[in-house]
Design a protein around this motif. Structure first.
Motif, short mmCIF file in Angstrom:
data_model
loop_
_atom_site.label_atom_id
_atom_site.label_comp_id
_atom_site.label_asym_id
_atom_site.label_seq_id
_atom_site.Cartn_x
_atom_site.Cartn_y
_atom_site.Cartn_z
N GLY A 29 0.79 -1.22 0.00
CA GLY A 29 0.00 0.00 0.00
C GLY A 29 0.83 1.27 0.00
O GLY A 29 2.06 1.26 -0.09
N LEU A 30 0.09 2.36 0.08
CA LEU A 30 0.66 3.70 -0.05
C LEU A 30 1.76 3.98 0.98
O LEU A 30 2.78 4.58 0.64
N ASP A 31 1.58 3.54 2.22
CA ASP A 31 2.59 3.80 3.25
C ASP A 31 3.94 3.22 2.85
O ASP A 31 4.97 3.90 2.92
N ARG A 32 3.95 1.95 2.46
CA ARG A 32 5.22 1.31 2.08
C ARG A 32 5.80 1.93 0.83
O ARG A 32 7.02 2.10 0.71
N GLN A 33 4.94 2.28 -0.13
CA GLN A 33 5.42 2.89 -1.37
C GLN A 33 6.11 4.22 -1.08
O GLN A 33 7.21 4.47 -1.56
N VAL A 34 5.44 5.07 -0.33
CA VAL A 34 6.00 6.40 -0.05
C VAL A 34 7.29 6.27 0.74
O VAL A 34 8.29 6.92 0.42
N ASP A 35 7.29 5.42 1.76
CA ASP A 35 8.52 5.23 2.55
C ASP A 35 9.67 4.80 1.65
O ASP A 35 10.78 5.34 1.73
N TYR A 36 9.42 3.82 0.78
CA TYR A 36 10.47 3.31 -0.11
C TYR A 36 10.96 4.40 -1.06
O TYR A 36 12.16 4.58 -1.25
N LEU A 37 10.03 5.12 -1.64
CA LEU A 37 10.41 6.16 -2.60
C LEU A 37 11.18 7.30 -1.93
O LEU A 37 12.12 7.84 -2.52
N VAL A 38 10.82 7.66 -0.71
CA VAL A 38 11.55 8.72 -0.01
C VAL A 38 13.01 8.32 0.17
O VAL A 38 13.91 9.12 -0.07
N VAL A 39 13.24 7.08 0.55
CA VAL A 39 14.62 6.62 0.76
C VAL A 39 15.36 6.49 -0.56
O VAL A 39 16.51 6.93 -0.67
N GLN A 40 14.73 5.92 -1.56
CA GLN A 40 15.42 5.65 -2.82
C GLN A 40 15.52 6.86 -3.74
O GLN A 40 16.52 7.03 -4.43
N ALA A 41 14.49 7.69 -3.78
CA ALA A 41 14.45 8.81 -4.73
C ALA A 41 14.59 10.17 -4.08
O ALA A 41 14.86 11.15 -4.76
N GLY A 42 14.39 10.24 -2.77
CA GLY A 42 14.43 11.52 -2.07
C GLY A 42 13.05 12.13 -1.97
O GLY A 42 12.15 11.81 -2.75
#
Length: 101
Positions: free
Chosen positions: A75-88
């Motif tokens: 879901g959205l929580d895991r997606q956003v967390d992952y993208l923040v770390v990987q893409a900023g």
């Protein structure tokens, strides 16, 4: 074995960004499916950067794809967390706004 989340623990600063960006995504009515491709792209870039060219590139990208699917299914929580770390946070915000368009 490839672990696309190996670099993904959120720092306190990243956690604050992720919280703000999750709220933005919810306020824009983002369907998590709108971020699926961004997560897969980030996972593929991670796989490319993390391993040498002499490794089995297809196997690594397949594994990254499977792990990205698990993140997307979270879901959205895991997606956003992952993208923040990987893409900023800035790129993640851009991706969220693009998904809302």
């Amino acid at each position: 074995m490839l672990d696309i989340e190996a670099d993904a623990p959120l720092s306190p600063r990243d956690a604050a960004h992720a919280h703000r960006l999750r709220a933005l995504a919810l306020s824009l009515g983002i369907d998590p499916a709108g971020l699926d491709e961004a997560v897969h792209d980030a996972a593929s870039q991670y796989a490319s950067a993390a391993y040498n060219a002499d490794e089995d590139d297809d196997r690594l990208h397949d594994e990254a794809g499977h792990q990205a699917a698990a993140i997307n299914n979270g879901g959205l929580d895991r997606q956003v967390d992952y993208l923040v770390v990987q893409a900023g946070p800035e790129e993640t915000e851009r991706l969220i706004c693009e998904a809302a368009a």
